[in-house]
Design a protein around this motif. Structure first.
Motif, PDB file in Angstrom:
ATOM      1  N   ASN A 111       5.752   8.081   1.728  1.00  0.00           N
ATOM      2  CA  ASN A 111       6.043   7.572   3.060  1.00  0.00           C
ATOM      3  C   ASN A 111       5.487   6.164   3.204  1.00  0.00           C
ATOM      4  O   ASN A 111       4.448   5.850   2.638  1.00  0.00           O
ATOM      5  CB  ASN A 111       5.409   8.500   4.104  1.00  0.00           C
ATOM      6  CG  ASN A 111       5.741   8.111   5.514  1.00  0.00           C
ATOM      7  OD1 ASN A 111       6.784   7.524   5.783  1.00  0.00           O
ATOM      8  ND2 ASN A 111       4.847   8.438   6.435  1.00  0.00           N
ATOM      9  N   ASP A 113       4.670   3.437   6.436  1.00  0.00           N
ATOM     10  CA  ASP A 113       4.593   3.288   7.881  1.00  0.00           C
ATOM     11  C   ASP A 113       4.391   1.816   8.203  1.00  0.00           C
ATOM     12  O   ASP A 113       3.323   1.263   7.956  1.00  0.00           O
ATOM     13  CB  ASP A 113       3.440   4.128   8.427  1.00  0.00           C
ATOM     14  CG  ASP A 113       3.282   3.987   9.933  1.00  0.00           C
ATOM     15  OD1 ASP A 113       4.298   3.755  10.622  1.00  0.00           O
ATOM     16  OD2 ASP A 113       2.138   4.094  10.404  1.00  0.00           O
ATOM     17  N   GLY A 121       1.298   0.927   5.942  1.00  0.00           N
ATOM     18  CA  GLY A 121       0.525   2.052   5.441  1.00  0.00           C
ATOM     19  C   GLY A 121       1.383   2.775   4.411  1.00  0.00           C
ATOM     20  O   GLY A 121       2.547   3.057   4.655  1.00  0.00           O
ATOM     21  N   THR A 123       1.696   6.078   1.933  1.00  0.00           N
ATOM     22  CA  THR A 123       1.223   7.395   1.536  1.00  0.00           C
ATOM     23  C   THR A 123       1.894   7.736   0.214  1.00  0.00           C
ATOM     24  O   THR A 123       3.118   7.731   0.112  1.00  0.00           O
ATOM     25  CB  THR A 123       1.579   8.467   2.584  1.00  0.00           C
ATOM     26  OG1 THR A 123       1.057   8.059   3.845  1.00  0.00           O
ATOM     27  CG2 THR A 123       1.004   9.818   2.196  1.00  0.00           C
ATOM     28  N   ASN A 127      -1.106  13.004  -1.208  1.00  0.00           N
ATOM     29  CA  ASN A 127      -1.733  12.570   0.040  1.00  0.00           C
ATOM     30  C   ASN A 127      -2.726  11.422  -0.161  1.00  0.00           C
ATOM     31  O   ASN A 127      -3.777  11.382   0.453  1.00  0.00           O
ATOM     32  CB  ASN A 127      -2.386  13.748   0.763  1.00  0.00           C
ATOM     33  CG  ASN A 127      -2.450  13.510   2.260  1.00  0.00           C
ATOM     34  OD1 ASN A 127      -1.639  12.778   2.812  1.00  0.00           O
ATOM     35  ND2 ASN A 127      -3.432  14.116   2.900  1.00  0.00           N
ATOM     36  N   GLN A 129      -3.731   7.750   0.500  1.00  0.00           N
ATOM     37  CA  GLN A 129      -3.448   6.723   1.504  1.00  0.00           C
ATOM     38  C   GLN A 129      -3.898   5.357   0.992  1.00  0.00           C
ATOM     39  O   GLN A 129      -4.992   5.218   0.459  1.00  0.00           O
ATOM     40  CB  GLN A 129      -4.213   7.041   2.795  1.00  0.00           C
ATOM     41  CG  GLN A 129      -3.825   8.330   3.452  1.00  0.00           C
ATOM     42  CD  GLN A 129      -2.461   8.247   4.117  1.00  0.00           C
ATOM     43  OE1 GLN A 129      -2.019   7.182   4.512  1.00  0.00           O
ATOM     44  NE2 GLN A 129      -1.790   9.380   4.211  1.00  0.00           N
ATOM     45  N   THR A 130      -3.048   4.354   1.195  1.00  0.00           N
ATOM     46  CA  THR A 130      -3.394   2.986   0.840  1.00  0.00           C
ATOM     47  C   THR A 130      -2.622   2.049   1.764  1.00  0.00           C
ATOM     48  O   THR A 130      -1.825   2.503   2.586  1.00  0.00           O
ATOM     49  CB  THR A 130      -3.119   2.700  -0.653  1.00  0.00           C
ATOM     50  OG1 THR A 130      -3.648   1.425  -0.987  1.00  0.00           O
ATOM     51  CG2 THR A 130      -1.640   2.760  -0.973  1.00  0.00           C
ATOM     52  N   TYR A 131      -2.859   0.758   1.625  1.00  0.00           N
ATOM     53  CA  TYR A 131      -2.193  -0.213   2.486  1.00  0.00           C
ATOM     54  C   TYR A 131      -1.652  -1.371   1.658  1.00  0.00           C
ATOM     55  O   TYR A 131      -2.266  -1.794   0.684  1.00  0.00           O
ATOM     56  CB  TYR A 131      -3.163  -0.761   3.546  1.00  0.00           C
ATOM     57  CG  TYR A 131      -3.575   0.302   4.528  1.00  0.00           C
ATOM     58  CD1 TYR A 131      -2.806   0.554   5.651  1.00  0.00           C
ATOM     59  CD2 TYR A 131      -4.706   1.074   4.306  1.00  0.00           C
ATOM     60  CE1 TYR A 131      -3.156   1.550   6.541  1.00  0.00           C
ATOM     61  CE2 TYR A 131      -5.075   2.066   5.196  1.00  0.00           C
ATOM     62  CZ  TYR A 131      -4.290   2.296   6.306  1.00  0.00           C
ATOM     63  OH  TYR A 131      -4.640   3.288   7.190  1.00  0.00           O
TER      64      TYR A 131
END
Length: 146
Positions: A111, A113, A121, A123, A127, A129-131
């Protein structure tokens, strides 16, 4: 540079021999290009020792405390190459650089965002998470066809 090919029906495994009077940058580049690492594998270092990681299994590559790490679904391991060197080796259709300190496997993106402030963001599968940094947004969109 001369190139010579010899076909021997008794040969069980191909062997490449470089004969030279000195090791030049060109010779070094050829050796690196033809090394096992260039055929879809990277040497990685964990607390258990050295392991060979298939590039297809990499979720992301990132830097932390001036060291470069690769993350798979099973483990995180250190690599001795710099991030830009890995980026040159990787297929740009499979991997995208999302910041100065991270490259991700496009197939592992679950995903994205996009916020109003322009940050993305990301994903990843598992799961994670990073940017992505704003500086790379245009490149990411182009590479993903967005």
């Amino acid at each position: 540079m001369k190139i010579e090919l010899s076909i021997d029906p008794t040969c069980e495994e191909p062997k490449l021999i470089i004969i030279t009077n000195e090791v030049t940058d060109e010779i070094t580049d050829i050796m690196e290009f033809l090394s096992p690492d260039s055929f879809g594998r990277i040497s990685a270092y964990t607390h258990r020792g050295v392991s060979i990681v298939n590039i297809q299994n990499i979720i992301r590559i990132f830097t932390e405390n001036k060291k470069v790490y690769i993350q798979t679904s099973k483990d995180i391991a250190e690599v001795k190459l710099r991030l830009y060197e890995l980026e040159e080796k990787l297929n740009s259709k499979q991997f995208v650089r999302i910041s100065n300190s991270e490259i991700v496997n496009i197939d592992e993106i679950a995903n994205m965002d996009i916020s109003k402030t322009g940050t993305i963001g990301v994903t990843l599968n598992g799961n994670i998470q990073t940017y992505a940094s704003r500086r790379y947004v245009t490149k990411i969109k182009k590479q993903l066809g967005l």
